[in-house]
Design an enzyme around this catalytic site. Structure first.
Site, PDB file in Angstrom:
ATOM      1  N   SER A  73      -9.647   1.308   2.792  1.00 25.25           N
ATOM      2  CA  SER A  73      -8.399   2.480   2.190  1.00 25.25           C
ATOM      3  C   SER A  73      -7.397   1.565   1.372  1.00 25.25           C
ATOM      4  CB  SER A  73      -8.457   3.170   3.282  1.00 25.25           C
ATOM      5  OG  SER A  73      -7.096   2.181   3.948  1.00 25.25           O
ATOM      6  N   SER A 133      -9.669  -0.963   7.706  1.00 28.05           N
ATOM      7  CA  SER A 133      -9.028  -1.559   5.745  1.00 28.05           C
ATOM      8  C   SER A 133      -8.561  -1.911   5.324  1.00 28.05           C
ATOM      9  CB  SER A 133      -8.435  -0.103   6.368  1.00 28.05           C
ATOM     10  OG  SER A 133      -9.382   1.144   6.642  1.00 28.05           O
ATOM     11  N   LYS A 189       0.798  -0.737   0.382  1.00 29.80           N
ATOM     12  CA  LYS A 189       0.085  -0.115   0.071  1.00 29.80           C
ATOM     13  C   LYS A 189       1.434   1.077  -0.233  1.00 29.80           C
ATOM     14  CE  LYS A 189      -3.795   1.627   2.413  1.00 29.80           C
ATOM     15  NZ  LYS A 189      -4.913   1.448   4.134  1.00 29.80           N
TER      16      LYS A 189
END
Length: 523
Positions: free
Chosen positions: A185, A209, A93
Site C-alpha cells: 500500500s 506495506s 502517504k
C-alpha cells in the site's frame, strides 16, 4: 494523473540530481550555497510533470510548494536552521493528515470530485475529509524544516498487499518495469522516491506495506517498533497495537536521519515511556556492526516455506557477505523450540481487530465540519464507507463478526497474547545470544503487477508476525535477479526498540555491497 494539478514552477537547474542525491548531499549543497530550496522544489516539480502521467505516484501535490521553498530560502539567508530536514523535499502517504488538505486514503468516497456506485442505492458523490490538524509525523517533518511535496497514491484505505489500485486514482507503476508489482500500500511513496520526485517519503505498515514497496523498488524501508513513531492522524488506525508509520529512502543513512526526526522525544504515554533513553539513530550507524555479531538465518517452516530456487541462491550469496563482515551465522534459532506451535495457536488480528473503531477514532479527530463517525458519514454521504472500494482486504477487516472496540476484552486479550509471544521470541533470541535475524524479504521473486494479493502477502518471510509483536524490521536493497526484478533482504530486531541496532546492521550490509541502482527513468 486523473486528478492531479501542479503549481507553476520555473525551469529547473540541470545541476540538481533528484534521482541520485541523498539528504546529506542536499544539505551540503545548501550549506555551500550551490543552489536554493526554490531550485530543488522546481526540480521535483519538473520530474513530476514529466514522469507522473506514466507512474501515477501522487494523489495530490502541494500547490504551495514553491511558496514553502521561498520561505526556506529566506530562513537559510537569515541563518535559521530548523533541523536536519531543512529544505529537504519529502513525500507523505495520503492516509496521513495535513491541516487544510484533503485526506482521501485512496478512496473515491473521500473525494467530492469523484463518485461511488452503490449497486443497491445508486450513484453518490464522495465527501472531502479536510483535517484541522497535522498528523504528528507531518508536524515533526515540518518542525525539522522539510518541504512537503505532496501526498502519494495508495490502495483504498491502504488495504492491498500488492499494488495501489486506488478507486480514486488508479494504479501506480513500478519505476523499474511496469510489468513488476510496485509492492503493497505504500507503493506511491516508494515510487516517488525511486523516480526522484522527492528525496524520501513516509509510508505506513500493517503487514508489509513499507517493506514490500521499498524492496520492490530497490529502496530502504524501516518498519519501526510499535510506538516508536506516532500514528495519530493516520487512517485507518487498524489496531491499537499493530500499525506503524515509517520512512522509505535511497540509503540507510537517510532512513536514520528521518528516524531521528520521527521518533522525537520520549512520550508521556506509559506504553511508549520505555523510549526515554532512545539512541541517536545516525550516531548508531556502524560499518563494522556485524563484526562478532551472532545472526540468525532463515529456517524453512518456521517463518515461511522453502525458498524459490532463485531466491535461495541469492540469499546464500548474501549470507556469505555477512561472514565476510565478521558475523557468526546461526542456522537454527527456532526449529528446536516450541515457537511455531505457540505462534499458530494465537488469535490473529484478522480474527479479532478494532479496524472499525479505528475508523471512527480517525473521523472523530478530524475536527471542523467533517463527519465525526462512520454513522455521521453515512447520514451525510448516503452510502457506507467502503461501498465500491477496490481494496481486496477491506471486506475481511471490516467484517462486523471480527471487529470489537479498542478497549474490548477480546481486543485486550489479543494484545496481551501478542505481548506474550513477543516476550517468548525475545527470550529465545536472548538465550541463544542472537543479535538480529537476517532473512530474504520474500519466499518468491517479485511478482507481476497482476499477481494475487493474498499470495504475495503469504510470500513474506516476516510480515504479519512482526507487526503483531511490534518488532522492528528494515529491508535493504540486495541487487536484482536475472530478469531485472529487484530483490531485498530483511534484518529483524532481536527485541522491541532495537531499531537503531538493525539500522546499524543494515548500514554495514549496504556499505559492503552497494547493490542498489536507480531505475531506468533516471535520464
Amino acid at each position: 494523473m486523473r486528478h492531479l494539478r501542479l503549481p507553476a514552477f520555473p525551469l529547473p537547474s540541470a545541476e540538481i540530481d533528484m534521482i541520485g542525491w541523498t539528504i546529506p548531499d542536499l544539505r551540503a549543497g545548501y550549506e555551500a550555497g550551490r543552489f536554493s530550496a526554490s531550485a530543488v522544489a522546481a526540480a521535483c516539480l519538473a520530474r513530476i510533470a514529466r514522469l507522473e502521467p506514466y507512474l501515477n505516484a501522487f494523489i495530490s501535490v502541494n500547490m504551495a510548494l514553491m511558496e514553502d521553498a521561498a520561505q526556506v530560502d529566506a530562513e537559510w539567508r537569515a541563518g535559521v536552521r530548523k533541523g536536519p530536514l531543512h529544505g529537504v523535499p519529502i513525500i507523505i502517504k495520503d492516509n496521513m493528515n495535513v491541516a487544510g488538505v484533503r485526506t482521501t486514503a485512496g478512496y473515491a468516497g473521500f473525494a467530492s470530485d469523484d463518485r461511488v456506485v452503490d449497486p443497491s442505492g445508486g450513484v453518490f458523490n464522495g465527501i472531502d475529509l479536510v483535517p484541522e490538524r497535522d498528523a504528528s509525523v507531518v508536524s515533526r517533518l515540518k518542525q525539522a524544516g522539510a518541504l512537503i511535496v505532496g501526498k502519494s497514491n495508495l490502495p483504498d484505505f491502504g488495504l492491498d498487499g500488492l499494488r495501489a489500485d486506488s478507486s480514486y486514482n488508479g494504479d501506480t507503476l513500478n519505476p523499474y518495469d511496469a510489468r513488476f508489482a510496485p509492492g503493497a500500500s505504500s507503493t506511491g511513496s516508494a515510487a516517488g522516491v525511486a523516480a526522484g520526485f522527492g528525496i524520501a517519503s513516509l509510508g505506513t505498515d500493517t503487514a508489509g506495506s513499507i517493506l514490500f514497496p521499498a524492496s520492490a523498488q530497490s529502496l530502504v524501508g524501516l518498519k519501526p517498533s510499535f510506538g516508536m513513531v506516532p500514528i495519530d492522524g493516520v487512517f485507518p488506525g487498524l489496531s491499537s497495537h499493530h500499525d506503524v508509520a515509517g520512512p522509505i529512502a535511497k540509503t540507510v543513512s537517510d532512513v536514520a536521519i528521518l528516524m531521528d526526526v520521527l521518533a522525537g522525544p520520549a512520550s508521556a504515554d506509559p506504553r511508549t515511556a520505555r523510549r526515554a533513553g532512545r539512541p541517536d539513530f545516525v550516531s548508531a550507524l556502524d560499518a563494522h556492526a556485524f563484526k562478532g555479531a551472532r545472526i540468525g538465518l532463515f529456517e524453512p517452516g518456521q517463518w515461511a516455506p522453502d525458498l524459490h530456487p532463485a531466491v535461495a541462491e541469492h540469499y546464500h550469496v548474501m549470507t556469505e557477505v555477512l561472514t565476510g563482515l565478521g558475523a557468526e551465522l546461526v542456522p537454527v534459532v527456532f526449529a528446536d523450540t516450541d515457537w511455531r506451535a505457540r505462534w499458530e495457536s494465537r488469535t490473529s488480528f484478522v480474527g479479532t481487530n478494532s479496524y472499525l473503531a479505528g475508523v471512527d477514532a480517525f473521523l472523530g479527530a478530524l475536527g471542523g465540519s467533517n463527519p465525526a463517525s462512520r454513522s455521521a458519514f453515512r447520514e451525510r454521504a448516503g452510502f457506507e464507507i467502503g461501498v465500491a472500494t477496490t481494496a481486496p482486504l477491506h471486506g475481511l477487516l471490516s467484517s462486523a463478526t471480527i471487529n470489537v472496540g479498542a478497549e474490548d476484552a477480546g481486543m485486550v486479550a489479543v494484545i496481551e497474547q501478542a505481548a506474550a509471544l513477543r516476550a517468548h521470541y525475545e527470550a529465545i533470541l536472548r538465550d541463544k545470544r542472537i543479535d538480529a535475524l537476517f532473512f530474504p524479504r520474500s519466499v518468491n521473486p517479485l511478482p507481476d503487477i497482476g499477481g494475487d494479493t493474498l499470495a504475495y502477502l503469504g510470500d513474506q518471510v516476516v510480515g504479519t508476525e512482526i507487526n503483531e509483536m511490534g518488532l522492528p524490521v528494515v529491508t535493504v536493497p540486495a541487487g536484482f535477479l536475472e530478469d531485472g526484478r529487484p530483490i531485498a533482504v530483511d534484518i529483524v530486531g532481536a527485541a522491541i526498540d532495537t531499531d537503531a541496532a538493525i539500522l546499524a546492521f543494515a548500514y554495514a550490509f549496504e556499505q559492503a555491497t552497494l547493490l542498489r541502482r536507480p531505475p531506468p527513468l533516471s535520464s
